[in-house]
Design a protein around this motif. Structure first.
Motif, PDB file in Angstrom:
ATOM      1  N   UNK A 144     -20.609  43.313   3.042  1.00  0.00           N
ATOM      2  CA  UNK A 144     -21.039  43.295   1.829  1.00  0.00           C
ATOM      3  C   UNK A 144     -20.864  43.429   0.661  1.00  0.00           C
ATOM      4  N   UNK A 145     -19.737  43.291  -0.019  1.00  0.00           N
ATOM      5  CA  UNK A 145     -19.436  42.569  -0.626  1.00  0.00           C
ATOM      6  C   UNK A 145     -19.812  41.643  -1.034  1.00  0.00           C
ATOM      7  N   UNK A 146     -20.159  40.250  -0.406  1.00  0.00           N
ATOM      8  CA  UNK A 146     -20.683  38.932   0.148  1.00  0.00           C
ATOM      9  C   UNK A 146     -22.814  39.319  -0.809  1.00  0.00           C
ATOM     10  N   UNK A 147     -22.934  40.563   0.345  1.00  0.00           N
ATOM     11  CA  UNK A 147     -24.346  40.692  -0.211  1.00  0.00           C
ATOM     12  C   UNK A 147     -24.311  41.302  -1.317  1.00  0.00           C
ATOM     13  N   UNK A 148     -23.775  42.584  -2.132  1.00  0.00           N
ATOM     14  CA  UNK A 148     -23.426  42.042  -3.616  1.00  0.00           C
ATOM     15  C   UNK A 148     -23.816  41.157  -4.538  1.00  0.00           C
ATOM     16  N   UNK A 206     -29.984  47.614   2.036  1.00  0.00           N
ATOM     17  CA  UNK A 206     -30.950  47.588   0.986  1.00  0.00           C
ATOM     18  C   UNK A 206     -31.056  46.809  -0.084  1.00  0.00           C
ATOM     19  N   UNK A 207     -30.031  46.495  -0.729  1.00  0.00           N
ATOM     20  CA  UNK A 207     -29.958  46.455  -2.003  1.00  0.00           C
ATOM     21  C   UNK A 207     -28.611  46.275  -2.600  1.00  0.00           C
ATOM     22  N   UNK A 208     -28.752  46.467  -4.182  1.00  0.00           N
ATOM     23  CA  UNK A 208     -28.048  46.740  -5.162  1.00  0.00           C
ATOM     24  C   UNK A 208     -27.602  48.241  -4.947  1.00  0.00           C
ATOM     25  N   UNK A 209     -25.950  48.175  -4.083  1.00  0.00           N
ATOM     26  CA  UNK A 209     -25.455  49.812  -3.824  1.00  0.00           C
ATOM     27  C   UNK A 209     -25.566  50.753  -5.066  1.00  0.00           C
ATOM     28  N   UNK A 210     -26.207  50.617  -5.950  1.00  0.00           N
ATOM     29  CA  UNK A 210     -25.754  51.670  -6.683  1.00  0.00           C
ATOM     30  C   UNK A 210     -25.719  52.714  -6.973  1.00  0.00           C
ATOM     31  N   UNK A 237     -20.570  54.328   2.993  1.00  0.00           N
ATOM     32  CA  UNK A 237     -21.542  54.531   1.990  1.00  0.00           C
ATOM     33  C   UNK A 237     -21.702  53.102   1.246  1.00  0.00           C
ATOM     34  N   UNK A 238     -21.186  52.341   0.904  1.00  0.00           N
ATOM     35  CA  UNK A 238     -21.286  50.749   0.045  1.00  0.00           C
ATOM     36  C   UNK A 238     -21.828  50.630   1.061  1.00  0.00           C
ATOM     37  N   UNK A 239     -21.212  49.887   2.465  1.00  0.00           N
ATOM     38  CA  UNK A 239     -21.479  49.254   3.751  1.00  0.00           C
ATOM     39  C   UNK A 239     -23.037  49.559   3.441  1.00  0.00           C
ATOM     40  N   UNK A 240     -23.446  50.902   4.184  1.00  0.00           N
ATOM     41  CA  UNK A 240     -24.819  50.639   4.220  1.00  0.00           C
ATOM     42  C   UNK A 240     -26.146  50.243   3.170  1.00  0.00           C
ATOM     43  N   UNK A 241     -25.809  50.674   1.553  1.00  0.00           N
ATOM     44  CA  UNK A 241     -26.030  50.373   0.956  1.00  0.00           C
ATOM     45  C   UNK A 241     -26.188  48.610  -0.018  1.00  0.00           C
ATOM     46  N   UNK A 242     -25.660  48.252   1.039  1.00  0.00           N
ATOM     47  CA  UNK A 242     -25.363  46.920   0.164  1.00  0.00           C
ATOM     48  C   UNK A 242     -26.757  46.127   1.348  1.00  0.00           C
TER      49      UNK A 242
END
Length: 392
Positions: A40-44, A294-298, A287-292
């Protein structure tokens, strides 16, 4: 500021345990989806650089949590992600990673060096095992010596340790013992922080039950005076309220924050500041993993207006012993001068012997160092209040 940030902060939220004083966004490692988080961090990172392409990076700081709880293969994956998305590094990049004593073996440290990490910051807190137990740390002083010796054997020479004062049951003599032991290590950088009892911590609950035996204010002041005296005598420059360094070993990454300059902020709960846009990421791991995906996990993102940015410049800049610079203020705010914008506050602080005039601006006086919070607080909301009054 129109140029790309030259600093990157990355958050690894996993810890072996939760310390009694800690209110950071961190979670006990057991059962956590570590690789899902790293992906997820890689995606962000990918989304972030697509929106705000990076230039040459001067500093990277990996904090937590305890980043060094990652296994060697997880660490290698993470560091490759960093290199992929932020490929241009300055020749003298400062790449720091926080570490806890006892979580760094030679194999992991070798992976870190090969991945570009060249500075370690160990959370030591005290050289008194009883105090360490009392604040919820799981390492002991032997772990500190072993971890630093292992890091040196792998080739790390730029290292820092964190110490704390004002701890429950801590005496001035206990602090002096920790300073003795810290100075024997002959490291280039030492950070020494005063305990703050934060909400949502075990210490906060204990404090309100009158179960937290903190030093009194006089002892706390004596501790801080002792710290400044001993560190200066040992050849360390106090370049910020809580930070001491040998020449040219100041934390360049943290200096980015104190100069109110832009930086990328990545990971669960991380803050970032780019082009007057400040953001905070979603905090929970899942929640951070899932949000990432879809886009920026803001969690939130907002514009910092010029008035607030100028207040921030004054508050964080005066933490540094070099003080605030007219030249840097002009770089961020054009033709405005803090002599004009904050004329009333500056005059009052100088008259109170809390600030002193230097060639290009102002810095804390010797007295101001001891009353820093009063100085910083004098700039909070000043311009916002003035605008509100003018508009009423």
């Amino acid at each position: 500021m129109t140029t790309a940030p030259r600093a990157v902060y990355i958050h690894i939220p996993f810890c072996t345990n939760k310390c009694h004083y800690c209110d950071f966004n961190s979670y006990v490692l057991k059962g956590q989806p570590v690789m899902d988080y790293l992906r997820a961090l890689d995606r962000e990172m990918a989304y972030t650089v697509a929106h705000n392409p990076p230039g040459v990076i001067d500093t990277i700081f990996v904090g937590g949590g305890t980043p060094t709880v990652l296994k060697p293969d997880e660490m290698a994956y993470f560091l490759q992600s960093v290199r992929t998305h932020f490929p241009q590094w300055s020749e003298n990049i400062e790449f720091s990673m926080e570490a806890n004593p006892g979580t760094t073996d030679a194999d992991k440290l070798q992976v870190m060096r090969e991945g570009g990490v060249n500075r370690l910051s160990f959370g030591v807190q005290s050289f008194n095992n009883e105090l360490l137990h009392g604040i919820g740390r799981i390492h002991n002083t032997d772990d500190v010596y072993r971890s630093i010796a292992t890091a040196r054997s792998v080739g790390f020479d730029n290292m820092s340790i964190d110490l704390m004062f004002g701890l429950p049951n801590q005496t001035v003599e206990m602090l002096e013992h920790s300073l003795d032991k810290a100075l024997e290590l002959d490291l280039p950088h030492v950070s020494i922080y005063c305990l703050k009892v934060e909400e949502n911590t075990l210490f906060h609950a204990m404090y309100h039950r009158n179960e937290l035996p903190l030093p009194n204010e006089d002892d706390e002041l004596d501790m801080y005076l002792l710290i400044m005296e001993r560190m200066k005598a040992a050849g360390y420059h106090q370049y910020e309220i809580s930070n001491f360094a040998k020449p040219e070993f100041e934390s360049r990454h943290n200096t980015t924050y104190w100069r109110n300059e832009d930086y990328y902020g990545l990971g669960a709960g991380a803050h970032g500041y780019v082009g007057r846009q400040r953001h905070i990421n979603i905090k929970g791991v899942n929640p951070y993993v899932e949000a990432s995906k879809e886009g920026l996990p803001r969690l939130d993102s907002f514009t910092v207006d010029e008035a607030e940015a100028m207040e921030d410049f004054m508050m964080v800049g005066l933490r540094m012993y070099s003080g605030i610079s007219r030249q840097r203020f002009a770089q961020q705010f054009g033709d405005k001068s803090f002599d004009d914008v904050f004329a009333v506050q500056l005059k009052k602080l100088i008259q109170s012997d809390l600030l002193e005039v230097i060639e290009d601006g102002y810095r804390l006086s010797e007295r101001g160092v001891l009353f820093g919070n009063d100085v910083f607080g004098s700039f909070v909301g000043v311009l916002t209040r003035e605008e509100a009054v003018a508009g009423s």
